[in-house]
Write an enzyme that holds these catalytic residues in place. Sequence first.
Site, PDB file in Angstrom:
ATOM      1  N   GLU A 154       0.804  -1.230   0.000  1.00 23.00           N
ATOM      2  CA  GLU A 154       0.000   0.000   0.000  1.00 23.00           C
ATOM      3  C   GLU A 154       0.833   1.274   0.000  1.00 23.00           C
ATOM      4  OE1 GLU A 154      -3.743   2.113   2.382  1.00 23.00           O
ATOM      5  OE2 GLU A 154      -3.201   0.033   2.774  1.00 23.00           O
TER       6      GLU A 154
ATOM      7  N   LYS B  92      -8.567  -1.311   1.038  1.00 15.36           N
ATOM      8  CA  LYS B  92      -9.591  -1.651   2.028  1.00 15.36           C
ATOM      9  C   LYS B  92     -10.545  -2.647   1.381  1.00 15.36           C
ATOM     10  CE  LYS B  92      -9.553  -0.062   5.441  1.00 15.36           C
ATOM     11  NZ  LYS B  92      -8.892  -0.567   6.683  1.00 15.36           N
TER      12      LYS B  92
END
Length: 400
Positions: free
Chosen positions: A211, A227
């Site tokens: 990420e 997410k």
Amino acid sequence: MRQIGPDGVDTLPLLTVVNVPAAPAGCRRTLVERARWEWRPADGGDPAVAAQEFLAAHGLPLDDLARPAAGHDPTGPCGAALYVSAAAGALLAGAPPGAATPTPALPDVAVVVYGHADARRVRPASPAAGPWRLGDWAESWTPAEHAAAVEAVREAIARGDVYQVNVVGHACARYAGDPLPALARLGALPGARYGGTLTGAGWAIGCASPETLVELTGGRLVTRPIKGTRPATAAGARELLASAKERAEHVMIVDLERNDLARVARTGTVRVDELFAVRRWCDLWQAESTVSAAVADGLGLADLLRAVCPGGSVTGAPKRAALDRIAALEPVGRGAGMGALGWVAPGRIDLGLTIRTAAADAERVHVWAGGGITWGSDPEAEVAEAAAKSAPVRAALAGR
């Protein structure tokens, strides 16, 4: 504040190939440490400002990120590793730092400036350093305690205190041998965009993060929040794409990241370039979006760190209220997890969010894992998801 000279401990020989996440690939075989600064809360002051000033004092001015980088000086610094813990990020956001860290040997901010050495003097890092043994994992909370924290977040959502909170657990295991080869294995995990290590006297961090917390190239800021998680099967991909709960959770964080970037962007330039793309990390599918913006004139590194730390996907929404819940619920601090680690230089910043990350002190290896909790979260499923995220990291550390 502590300013430390080039590190000479056994875990980081001066002329070993540097493996910092996001360091320029073409430079890694010639990088040599020139200066180091570490910060802990007891040092006081503003760590973001101090880091920016330290970098400037060592030939890396980052006081105006919109200004084009000057021509490269081959005798000057190449760039620097930058690490910011989740606790330091909470401090920058004006929130409580949370429970005590399980890794007090680690600094909360570290800046390591690198220059270039003669490539003939740089020796490759040894792939192995003798016998390695990892003991049993000790969890910071039981599955029932984790599930109770999920329920507490759902109750806070019902009261209107928050919309989403990321809840994180910790585990540690004793080891025998050199931890650095084990930590370095994390960088080889599939999807580890920020694979690599950073070490210091008595501590080391290994990262397998997919990420992007924040990236700056060509005057444009980018963040890629992740997410939403499912097993990496065809059915898992279909389920993730069809899940209204996962999409709602994801969009909340995308909106939060848009707001974070808007604080440091040129007015009207924030945009969502990609929404809810499903990508693979190890044996998991994860949903990722890309948000970008033109950097505002005069923006310095310190203000950028204040805007994006700690990352929205590991805090929740609203961010400050979520941080208050995290401080109240998590029994152990986040240490090296859920912070920022990467590379900074004039004209280029690339910091990964330290998910899928482990740290070692003199006696133990530590890992962290969790997930975002919304009203639609099922406690047992959230406990299982955190275990699924942690499993590849633990297996790599064990050598499996």
